[in-house]
Design a protein around this motif. Structure first.
Motif, PDB file in Angstrom:
ATOM      1  N   TYR A 234       0.858  -1.194   0.000  1.00  0.00           N
ATOM      2  CA  TYR A 234       0.000   0.000   0.000  1.00  0.00           C
ATOM      3  C   TYR A 234       0.886   1.232   0.000  1.00  0.00           C
ATOM      4  CZ  TYR A 234      -3.561  -3.295   1.539  1.00  0.00           C
ATOM      5  OH  TYR A 234      -4.417  -4.363   1.633  1.00  0.00           O
TER       6      TYR A 234
ATOM      7  N   VAL B 289       0.218   5.699   0.053  1.00  0.00           N
ATOM      8  CA  VAL B 289      -0.680   6.853   0.037  1.00  0.00           C
ATOM      9  C   VAL B 289       0.144   8.070  -0.317  1.00  0.00           C
ATOM     10  CG1 VAL B 289      -2.311   8.255   1.348  1.00  0.00           C
ATOM     11  CG2 VAL B 289      -2.135   5.793   1.812  1.00  0.00           C
TER      12      VAL B 289
ATOM     13  N   SER C 262      -5.276   6.524  -8.540  1.00  0.00           N
ATOM     14  CA  SER C 262      -5.610   5.609  -7.437  1.00  0.00           C
ATOM     15  C   SER C 262      -6.101   4.294  -8.033  1.00  0.00           C
ATOM     16  CB  SER C 262      -6.693   6.209  -6.544  1.00  0.00           C
ATOM     17  OG  SER C 262      -6.223   7.367  -5.893  1.00  0.00           O
TER      18      SER C 262
ATOM     19  N   ILE D  78      -3.170   4.980  -3.248  1.00  0.00           N
ATOM     20  CA  ILE D  78      -4.269   5.896  -2.954  1.00  0.00           C
ATOM     21  C   ILE D  78      -3.709   7.305  -3.048  1.00  0.00           C
ATOM     22  CG2 ILE D  78      -5.949   6.657  -1.221  1.00  0.00           C
ATOM     23  CD1 ILE D  78      -5.778   3.779  -0.065  1.00  0.00           C
TER      24      ILE D  78
END
Lengths: 112, 113
Positions: free
Chosen positions: B10, B12, B87, B111
């Motif tokens: 992940y 961000v 995203s 994201i």
């Protein structure tokens, strides 16, 4: 535009039933056709594939049929089992070692 | 368990920031692919390499994305200036040059906020 199109984004079948997933393509040059299976939170894995020199390939309960003149291929699943519940992605490509174009996927649910 | 290793799982990023993802292909596989799976579950091909050479790429990849597969180092995909529309789940896959089967990693979910 999308080169490989899957109809029926969501299907449900009872355990033991027969299921057919369909895929249409646009590119005449495609000579490799495949179905991938994807469980939630997992990456896709190859289920079965066929080259354009044959129109059918069977592997246990799974058979892929190719209709080149109709630019269409399908996946038949017999004796559906709960573990067949997954997303099925069709894919097509040209030659070897080259990119595959994927459909959007069809979510299959096999109910007990 | 996937033999194609992707990191990070992940990330961000703010709009305008760089986002970099890495991929170690399966051992012995000279061909590496990057796909973007968007919120509509579409698998969009971005770029592929054979060893260190680009084989195919789309326009978007040429303009805002950069990718490389240096010898003896992980492959990477970098978005120079992230946009909200970036995203997505970025999937790396590898294959033999003589085959068509793609072996996917578990993906890096980006994201952009």
């Amino acid at each position: 535009g999308q080169q490989v199109k899957q109809s029926s984004p969501s299907l449900t079948v009872q355990e033991g039933g027969i299921l057919i997933l369909n895929c249409d393509y646009e590119n005449d040059m495609f000579d490799y056709f495949a179905w991938y299976k994807k469980y939630p939170d997992n990456s896709p894995t190859l289920l079965i594939s066929v080259r354009s020199n044959v129109d059918k390939r069977e592997d246990g309960r799974f058979t892929v049929f190719l209709n080149k003149s109709g630019k269409h291929f399908s996946l038949h699943i017999t004796a559906s089992q709960p573990e067949d519940t997954a997303v099925y992605l069709c894919a097509a490509g040209v030659g070897t070692g080259s990119k595959l174009s994927f459909g959007k996927g069809a979510k299959l649910t096999v109910s007990p | 368990n996937s033999k194609v290793i992707q990191t990070p799982r992940y990330l961000v990023k703010g709009q305008g920031q760089k986002a970099k993802m890495r991929c170690i292909p399966e051992k012995g596989h000279p061909v590496v692919f990057w796909y973007q799976q968007n919120k509509n579950n579409e698998f969009k091909f971005l770029i592929n390499f054979q060893n260190q050479e680009v084989l195919q790429q789309i326009d978007m990849t040429e303009k805002r994305f950069s990718a490389e597969c240096p010898s003896n180092s992980p492959c990477s995909l970098e978005i120079q200036s992230s946009e909200a529309g970036d995203s997505a789940l970025y999937l790396c896959a590898s294959s033999l040059s003589t085959g068509n089967t793609l072996y996917f990693g578990e993906g890096s979910r980006l994201i952009v906020v």
